[in-house]
Design a protein around this motif. Structure first.
Motif, mmCIF file in Angstrom:
data_model
loop_
_atom_site.group_PDB
_atom_site.id
_atom_site.type_symbol
_atom_site.label_atom_id
_atom_site.label_comp_id
_atom_site.label_asym_id
_atom_site.label_seq_id
_atom_site.Cartn_x
_atom_site.Cartn_y
_atom_site.Cartn_z
ATOM 1 N N LEU A 1 -96.765 64.309 -42.815
ATOM 2 C CA LEU A 1 -96.742 65.735 -42.483
ATOM 3 C C LEU A 1 -97.718 66.478 -43.401
ATOM 4 O O LEU A 1 -97.780 66.234 -44.604
ATOM 5 C CB LEU A 1 -95.333 66.312 -42.648
ATOM 6 N N GLY A 2 -98.465 67.379 -42.808
ATOM 7 C CA GLY A 2 -99.455 68.121 -43.592
ATOM 8 C C GLY A 2 -100.745 67.354 -43.806
ATOM 9 O O GLY A 2 -101.649 67.836 -44.496
ATOM 10 N N GLN A 3 -100.850 66.157 -43.205
ATOM 11 C CA GLN A 3 -102.042 65.332 -43.362
ATOM 12 C C GLN A 3 -102.759 65.183 -42.028
ATOM 13 O O GLN A 3 -102.201 65.446 -40.960
ATOM 14 C CB GLN A 3 -101.665 63.953 -43.915
ATOM 15 N N SER A 4 -103.993 64.739 -42.092
ATOM 16 C CA SER A 4 -104.796 64.557 -40.889
ATOM 17 C C SER A 4 -104.200 63.483 -39.990
ATOM 18 O O SER A 4 -103.830 62.403 -40.451
ATOM 19 C CB SER A 4 -106.227 64.165 -41.264
ATOM 20 N N THR A 5 -104.122 63.774 -38.706
ATOM 21 C CA THR A 5 -103.587 62.791 -37.766
ATOM 22 C C THR A 5 -104.509 61.593 -37.621
ATOM 23 O O THR A 5 -104.079 60.507 -37.223
ATOM 24 C CB THR A 5 -103.343 63.439 -36.383
ATOM 25 N N TYR A 6 -105.799 61.765 -37.961
ATOM 26 C CA TYR A 6 -106.726 60.646 -37.882
ATOM 27 C C TYR A 6 -106.261 59.497 -38.769
ATOM 28 O O TYR A 6 -106.426 58.324 -38.433
ATOM 29 C CB TYR A 6 -108.133 61.077 -38.306
ATOM 30 N N GLN A 7 -105.709 59.831 -39.940
ATOM 31 C CA GLN A 7 -105.300 58.807 -40.888
ATOM 32 C C GLN A 7 -104.085 58.020 -40.422
ATOM 33 O O GLN A 7 -103.720 57.020 -41.034
ATOM 34 C CB GLN A 7 -105.034 59.441 -42.253
ATOM 35 N N CYS A 8 -103.449 58.471 -39.345
ATOM 36 C CA CYS A 8 -102.299 57.747 -38.782
ATOM 37 C C CYS A 8 -102.730 56.770 -37.700
ATOM 38 O O CYS A 8 -101.879 56.129 -37.075
ATOM 39 C CB CYS A 8 -101.282 58.732 -38.197
ATOM 40 N N HIS A 9 -104.035 56.689 -37.455
ATOM 41 C CA HIS A 9 -104.550 55.810 -36.395
ATOM 42 C C HIS A 9 -105.577 54.851 -36.979
ATOM 43 O O HIS A 9 -106.315 55.208 -37.904
ATOM 44 C CB HIS A 9 -105.206 56.634 -35.281
ATOM 45 N N PRO A 10 -105.653 53.624 -36.432
ATOM 46 C CA PRO A 10 -106.692 52.703 -36.881
ATOM 47 C C PRO A 10 -108.075 53.261 -36.559
ATOM 48 O O PRO A 10 -108.238 54.025 -35.600
ATOM 49 C CB PRO A 10 -106.409 51.417 -36.086
ATOM 50 N N VAL A 11 -109.054 52.876 -37.362
ATOM 51 C CA VAL A 11 -110.403 53.429 -37.241
ATOM 52 C C VAL A 11 -110.960 53.324 -35.819
ATOM 53 O O VAL A 11 -111.529 54.295 -35.304
ATOM 54 C CB VAL A 11 -111.342 52.751 -38.263
ATOM 55 N N PRO A 12 -110.825 52.176 -35.108
ATOM 56 C CA PRO A 12 -111.415 52.100 -33.759
ATOM 57 C C PRO A 12 -110.814 53.095 -32.770
ATOM 58 O O PRO A 12 -111.455 53.437 -31.778
ATOM 59 C CB PRO A 12 -111.102 50.655 -33.332
#
Length: 335
Positions: free
Chosen positions: A239-250
């Motif tokens: 929470l409060g963090q970028s949603t990108y970091q919750c997904h694998p790079v590809p």
């Protein structure tokens, strides 16, 4: 590391069964257990790799996460393959994925965890400890207690309680009751909400909705979780963090493209189905806009479809049975 040790025991037993031959049942059981590797890898990806990215340490998420995904896909493919063919036929690819999993255990303990120990703060490790129950044990039977973590979490809870009580006193002193404030919806009830509800009623409604909901704001920051069914884990540390970091790079390019479409108005929704035979899932992504149509963010709605599929199959079977009986009754008497 305890999870990895338990995983190694499964890998040892699986390899022994393969090398001794004639143990299809043991191999199949071990491969079914190994499908849980998805949850174990999820722990390190979301609880350790994501915080490291905030320090600019992207190597683990860019390399190890991708290998994790390959291993998860291969384990699933081989487990399904064992339903159609013998263990001997799949011996070599199973041994190959065992080797990759052993290599990942080595990388976890000799690369990833040392980097994390050097960079994550004490508070961040407490966050990891707090979120472990959300992820749950995988190959071990229970998550060990950490006395220091328990103490810090207790202190946090007491501080949050004191802050909430102070806010309540402040609200009462001002003569305002925020929970009873009314939110008006001026739509037609079909294309948009209609009527009115208090904040307290909205809170109560959100609590009981049979959906898992994530809201990501217009800056791609995770702002809200409602995760009662726990179809996917939702660690509070994200929470409060970028949603990108919750997904694998590809996958991040896919997330960005969908967000860009929502933002531009090119589309308002996107649905994908996860046809897991054990737990089929429907995932819907929706653009959230204000009355003027300005983009506010996106909602992810997750629905466990297991019971729905069971009900539909049951009704379909009953309908087919009824049709068969009806057809039998209308057949002319051949005697």
């Amino acid at each position: 590391m305890r999870e990895n040790s338990a995983l190694e025991l499964i890998l040892n037993n699986l390899q022994m069964a393969l090398e001794n031959g004639g143990h299809d049942d043991k191999v199949q059981l071990a491969m079914v257990r190994l499908k849980k590797i998805r949850a174990l890898y999820g722990k390190k990806e979301e609880l350790i790799m994501a915080p490291l990215e905030r320090y600019g340490i992207t190597g683990p998420s860019e390399v190890m996460w991708g290998v994790d995904d390959e291993i998860k896909a291969e384990v699933g493919r081989l487990a399904r393959g064992l339903q159609r063919t013998s263990a001997e036929e799949l011996k070599e690819p199973i041994l190959a994925v065992i080797k990759r999993m052993r290599e990942m255990i080595y990388k976890d303990e000799n690369i990833l965890l040392p980097i994390a120990m050097q960079n994550l703060t004490d508070d961040e490790w407490v966050d990891v400890y707090r979120d472990l129950p959300e992820m749950g044990p995988v190959f071990i039977t229970e998550i060990p207690k950490w006395a220091h973590g328990e103490q810090v979490l207790m202190e946090r809870m007491q501080a949050e309680k004191s802050a909430a009580e102070a806010e309540d006193m402040k609200t009462s002193a001002s003569g305002a009751d925020f929970e009873q404030a009314v939110v008006h919806f001026d739509g037609n009830g079909s294309e948009s909400p209609a009527g009115e509800m208090t904040i307290a009623q909205l809170r109560g409604l959100m609590k009981i909705l049979p959906l898992d909901i994530t809201f990501i704001d217009d800056q791609m920051i995770n702002r809200f979780y409602k995760n009662g069914d726990k179809v996917f884990s939702r660690p509070l540390s994200t929470l409060g963090q970028s949603t990108y970091q919750c997904h694998p790079v590809p996958i991040r390019a896919v997330v960005k493209n969908l967000t860009d479409d929502f933002r531009s108005g090119a589309r308002d929704s996107f649905t994908r189905w996860i046809p897991n035979p054990d737990r089929p899932v429907k995932v819907t992504y929706l653009a959230v806009r204000d009355k003027e149509g300005t983009y506010l963010g996106a909602a992810e709605i997750i629905q466990d479809m297991t019971e729905a599929f069971r009900q539909f199959r049951s009704m379909e079977a009953a309908s087919m049975k009824a049709e068969a009986l009806k057809a039998a009754r209308t057949q002319p008497d051949q005697t």
